[in-house]
Design an enzyme around this catalytic site. Structure first.
Site, PDB file in Angstrom:
ATOM      1  N   LYS A  12       0.866  -1.184   0.000  1.00  0.00           N
ATOM      2  CA  LYS A  12       0.000   0.000   0.000  1.00  0.00           C
ATOM      3  C   LYS A  12       0.903   1.235   0.000  1.00  0.00           C
ATOM      4  O   LYS A  12       1.852   1.314   0.784  1.00  0.00           O
ATOM      5  CB  LYS A  12      -0.904  -0.054   1.244  1.00  0.00           C
ATOM      6  CG  LYS A  12      -2.152   0.774   1.117  1.00  0.00           C
ATOM      7  CD  LYS A  12      -3.194   0.415   2.160  1.00  0.00           C
ATOM      8  CE  LYS A  12      -4.320   1.439   2.129  1.00  0.00           C
ATOM      9  NZ  LYS A  12      -5.461   1.101   2.953  1.00  0.00           N
TER      10      LYS A  12
ATOM     11  N   GLU B  10     -20.043  -5.274   9.166  1.00  0.00           N
ATOM     12  CA  GLU B  10     -21.051  -4.510   9.900  1.00  0.00           C
ATOM     13  C   GLU B  10     -22.148  -5.400  10.478  1.00  0.00           C
ATOM     14  O   GLU B  10     -22.602  -5.194  11.608  1.00  0.00           O
ATOM     15  CB  GLU B  10     -21.670  -3.435   9.004  1.00  0.00           C
ATOM     16  CG  GLU B  10     -20.739  -2.271   8.685  1.00  0.00           C
ATOM     17  CD  GLU B  10     -19.684  -2.563   7.623  1.00  0.00           C
ATOM     18  OE1 GLU B  10     -19.778  -3.626   6.968  1.00  0.00           O
ATOM     19  OE2 GLU B  10     -18.769  -1.754   7.440  1.00  0.00           O
TER      20      GLU B  10
ATOM     21  N   ARG C  57     -26.017  -1.850   5.994  1.00  0.00           N
ATOM     22  CA  ARG C  57     -25.766  -3.282   5.809  1.00  0.00           C
ATOM     23  C   ARG C  57     -26.325  -4.137   6.931  1.00  0.00           C
ATOM     24  O   ARG C  57     -26.516  -5.328   6.766  1.00  0.00           O
ATOM     25  CB  ARG C  57     -24.256  -3.524   5.846  1.00  0.00           C
ATOM     26  CG  ARG C  57     -23.579  -3.220   4.616  1.00  0.00           C
ATOM     27  CD  ARG C  57     -22.881  -4.417   4.082  1.00  0.00           C
ATOM     28  NE  ARG C  57     -22.567  -4.076   2.720  1.00  0.00           N
ATOM     29  CZ  ARG C  57     -21.395  -4.278   2.165  1.00  0.00           C
ATOM     30  NH1 ARG C  57     -20.450  -4.873   2.844  1.00  0.00           N
ATOM     31  NH2 ARG C  57     -21.202  -3.944   0.919  1.00  0.00           N
TER      32      ARG C  57
HETATM   33  C1  LIG Z   1     -19.171  -1.756   3.959  1.00  0.00           C
HETATM   34  C2  LIG Z   1     -17.961  -0.885   4.138  1.00  0.00           C
HETATM   35  N1  LIG Z   1     -17.385  -0.804   5.357  1.00  0.00           N
HETATM   36  C3  LIG Z   1     -16.308  -0.030   5.525  1.00  0.00           C
HETATM   37  C4  LIG Z   1     -15.781   0.670   4.484  1.00  0.00           C
HETATM   38  C5  LIG Z   1     -14.619   1.604   4.709  1.00  0.00           C
HETATM   39  N2  LIG Z   1     -13.411   1.133   4.023  1.00  0.00           N
HETATM   40  C6  LIG Z   1     -13.063   1.588   2.823  1.00  0.00           C
HETATM   41  S1  LIG Z   1     -11.629   0.967   2.268  1.00  0.00           S
HETATM   42  C7  LIG Z   1     -11.465   0.044   3.658  1.00  0.00           C
HETATM   43  C8  LIG Z   1     -10.271  -0.849   3.804  1.00  0.00           C
HETATM   44  C9  LIG Z   1     -10.215  -1.826   2.701  1.00  0.00           C
HETATM   45  O1  LIG Z   1      -9.082  -2.599   2.827  1.00  0.00           O
HETATM   46  P1  LIG Z   1      -8.613  -3.415   1.566  1.00  0.00           P
HETATM   47  O2  LIG Z   1      -9.766  -4.036   0.904  1.00  0.00           O
HETATM   48  O3  LIG Z   1      -7.535  -4.312   2.009  1.00  0.00           O
HETATM   49  O4  LIG Z   1      -8.064  -2.311   0.578  1.00  0.00           O
HETATM   50  P2  LIG Z   1      -6.791  -1.361   0.783  1.00  0.00           P
HETATM   51  O5  LIG Z   1      -7.314  -0.129   1.420  1.00  0.00           O
HETATM   52  O6  LIG Z   1      -5.812  -2.098   1.588  1.00  0.00           O
HETATM   53  O7  LIG Z   1      -6.313  -1.091  -0.603  1.00  0.00           O
HETATM   54  C10 LIG Z   1     -12.508   0.248   4.535  1.00  0.00           C
HETATM   55  C11 LIG Z   1     -12.640  -0.368   5.850  1.00  0.00           C
HETATM   56  C12 LIG Z   1     -16.434   0.572   3.238  1.00  0.00           C
HETATM   57  N3  LIG Z   1     -16.037   1.265   2.188  1.00  0.00           N
HETATM   58  N4  LIG Z   1     -17.504  -0.227   3.097  1.00  0.00           N
END
Ligand SMILES: Cc1ncc(C[n+]2csc(CCOP(=O)(O)OP(=O)(O)O)c2C)c(N)n1
Ligand SMILES: CC(=O)[C@@H](O)[C@H](O)COP(=O)(O)O
Ligand SMILES: [Mg+2]
Length: 637
Positions: free
Chosen positions: A283, A368, A396
């Site tokens: 990242k 969630e 959700r």
């Molecule tokens: C249902 C939901 N919960 C929480 C989020 C907030 N959120 C956006 S990106 C993220 C982290 C995602 O991690 P990953 O899939 O590993 O992607 P990275 O950021 O590491 O590229 C979160 C928790 C969201 N977008 N949707």
């Protein structure tokens, strides 16, 4: 973007020799760093998938082949390569392009995202549609992060895919991070896979055994064949989670090794059925500060690209800080309090509490639904969970709120963060609907503070009494006036609002911090000789009926103001009361209209939808007959 390459579409990209691609990646990164440094936005996830994005558009025939980005916060390189380079300066701005993939925006955005963990279901739907039509050549690719993979939805989709067996490729983009550190057993499993501790070690041991010069020759051919089959079909299969679900697992592969990626994707293309490619990335790749402090660089504000220093650092108090500090104070005196976050630890200001009392803060991953039922379980066993969820993500977990918490009258405090419009993330992320979807749930208490002091008091009240069942406190993203230095806690009466200002001509009922706009509007309206009363509802359920009787018996014109959808919202609750009680007054409701609110700063959106100070002044003057109503309630130019 490189002038000399002049890449506007994947077709341009596909005309390049594979040897030019790495250079192109450097130029994309540089463009991204420049852009986010001057505008802010989602950053390190996009930097991490530059090679992957180039390789995918190079190998696959997008947009005919379908490509879905999970969450979509990593899709900036995809946007740059699919015709949006010249509009990228407007990313996330009012009337600009979206920060997420959007079907309205481009044919290359096969599916709109913003909320996590939908990509595998969506691509499976498309893959099954192709299969149904007899199309066996189209390719279907979902890119999902290790964080997004923690959600139940992702596993529901894998379960279904392993059964249906359509042609699809899931790319697991494993950067070992969510927004904060990724939590949960799956992350450990993925790390084991990438470090080869179990699965890969087993694979190579078995390969060695089967190809050992002495051994197989001494075995009858049939025995060796059966052994090989058994090992591949059983031992190996069941030692890999994805293989066990009937999805072929490939990898891990270095997601920054572009030639390798292109090669592997080419090889995977003709393989039928569902496949998963485990891709390991960093990242923030290519911008040193973002490669270390991951949480800070997930979605930074403007920064100096040379030093990484944040520009325009915000020093104001936020509702989030008040929340984080208050919960620590309350938890220190009430041992029953537990905090829960579904993967929004820093966004919800729980980082300090996690440091101070790690055993009392659960980051349960992007889950969630589970978060709410987990809270219900804790509550059923006598603890008092403060389940902290962004309003939009709580959507959700609606059934869990109803079936697992409310129906069983369990004491769960729902701390509903990012309530109201959230700003530049746009329609996927606004907390527009929570009042409407919560206020019909029997027995729930729903409140929203007008200021920081009220907020603390509501959080205090939620734990200060007898059993109350679910207690929801909604609050917005962002700034509030700081707490008075000596502010202590007050226990508030449930379902009681307050009069902020007396007046003779019109009454305004507000819910939440938009009450600040009302206060300012009432002052301004004095100049128009309008004497406006202001009441803070504080609770949208139960309503303060005494206060409402006072208002409806005294005023012939009433306006409600809230930062949420009008349909079904707090104003609607007031209107129901008015009708049921037989009052006949003019009632105007201000809030979000019956449309998906667009993107822009919170201030711009409040103005656009007519419930900032200016909009309230205008509404009062209109209902008072002092100005003509404009043609439309709101317009986007
Ligand atoms: C249902 C939901 N919960 C929480 C989020 C907030 N959120 C956006 S990106 C993220 C982290 C995602 O991690 P990953 O899939 O590993 O992607 P990275 O950021 O590491 O590229 C979160 C928790 C969201 N977008 N949707
Ligand atoms: C993509 C996503 O869902 C998150 O990154 C979200 O944008 C965070 O919002 P806040 O910045 O308000 O925490
Ligand atoms: Mg990740």
């Amino acid at each position: 973007m490189p002038e000399h390459y002049n890449i506007d579409t994947p077709d341009d990209l596909r005309r390049l020799p594979v040897t030019s691609l790495q250079h192109l990646c450097g130029e994309i990164r540089s463009f991204l760093i420049d852009h986010v440094a001057s505008n802010g936005g989602h950053f390190s996830s996009s930097l991490g998938v530059v090679e992957l994005t180039v390789a995918l558009h190079y190998v696959f025939n997008t947009p005919e082949d379908k490509l879905v980005w999970d969450v979509g916060h990593q899709a900036y390189p995809h946007k740059l390569l699919t015709g949006r380079k010249s509009r990228f300066h407007s990313n996330r701005l009012l009337e600009g392009i979206s920060g997420f993939p959007s079907r309205d925006e481009s044919i290359y955005d096969a599916f709109g995202t913003g909320h996590s963990s939908t990509s595998i279901s969506a691509i499976l739907g498309m893959a099954c549609a192709a299969k149904y039509r007899g199309d066996h050549t189209r390719q279907h690719i979902a890119v999902i992060g290790d964080g997004a993979m923690t959600a139940g939805m992702a596993f529901e989709a894998l379960n279904n895919a392993g059964y249906e067996q359509p042609n699809m490729l899931v790319i697991l983009n494993d950067n070992n991070m969510s927004i904060d550190a990724n939590t949960g057993a799956l992350q450990n499993y993925l790390t084991e896979l990438t470090t080869g501790k179990h699965y890969n070690a087993l694979k190579s041991h078995i390969r060695k055994l089967l190809t050992h010069p002495g051994q197989p020759a001494n075995w009858p051919v049939e025995v060796a064949r059966k052994l090989q089959k058994a090992v591949k079909g059983g031992l190996l299969r069941y030692s890999n989670l994805f293989e066990a679900l009937n999805i072929r697992y490939f990898g891990p592969v270095d997601g920054h090794d572009l030639p390798k990626l292109v090669h592997v994707l080419e090889k995977l293309k003709p393989i039928p059925g569902p496949k998963l490619l485990h891709c390991v990335t960093t990242k923030g790749q290519g911008f040193a500060p973002a490669m270390t402090d991951h949480a800070k660089w997930h979605a930074p504000k403007k920064f100096d690209r040379a030093t990484g220093a944040t520009l325009d650092a915000d020093t104001t108090t936020t509702f989030q800080q008040v929340f984080g500090d208050t919960l620590i104070t309350l938890a220190n005196s009430n041992p029953k309090i537990i905090a829960i976050t579904p993967a929004m630890l820093s966004g919800s200001a729980l980082t300090n509490m996690k440091k101070q009392m790690p055993e009392r803060v659960f980051d349960v991953g992007i889950t969630e639904q589970h978060a709410v039922t987990f809270a219900a379980g804790l509550a059923a066993d006598g603890l008092l969970p403060y389940c902290t969820i962004y309003s939009t993500f709580l959507q959700r977990a609606y059934d869990q709120v109803i079936h697992d918490v409310a129906l069983q009258k369990l004491n769960v405090v729902f701390c509903i963060d990012r309530a109201g419009v959230t700003g530049q993330d746009g329609p996927t992320h606004h907390g527009a609907f929570d009042i409407a979807f919560l206020r019909c749930v029997p027995g729930i208490i729903g409140a929203s503070p007008m200021d920081a002091e009220d907020f603390r008091d509501l959080l205090f009240t939620a734990q200060a009494g007898e059993s109350h069942g679910p207690f929801a406190v909604r609050y917005p993203k962002g700034t509030t006036a700081p707490l008075p230095p000596t502010a202590g806690f007050r226990k508030l009466a449930i379902g009681k609002g307050r009069k902020i200002r007396s007046g003779r001509d019109i009454a305004i009922l507000s819910l939440g911090p938009v009450g600040q706009y009302v206060t300012a509007a009432c002052k301004e309206l004095e100049a128009y000789h309008l004497d406006v009363a202001h009441y803070d509802l504080r609770f949208f359920k139960p309503l303060d009926e005494t206060l409402l009787h006072e208002v409806f018996s005294r005023f012939s014109t009433v306006i409600t103001v809230e930062d949420g959808c009008i349909q079904g919202g707090a104003g609607s609750a007031v209107m129901e009361f008015m009708v049921e009680q037989g009052y006949h007054v003019t009632l105007k409701r201000l809030g979000l209209p019956d449309t998906f609110a667009t993107q822009g700063t919170q201030q711009q959106l409040h103005e656009l939808y007519g419930y900032d100070k200016k909009g309230i002044v205008q509404a009062v003057r209109e209902v008072a007959g002092r100005v003509k109503k404009p043609e439309a309630d709101f317009q986007i130019h």
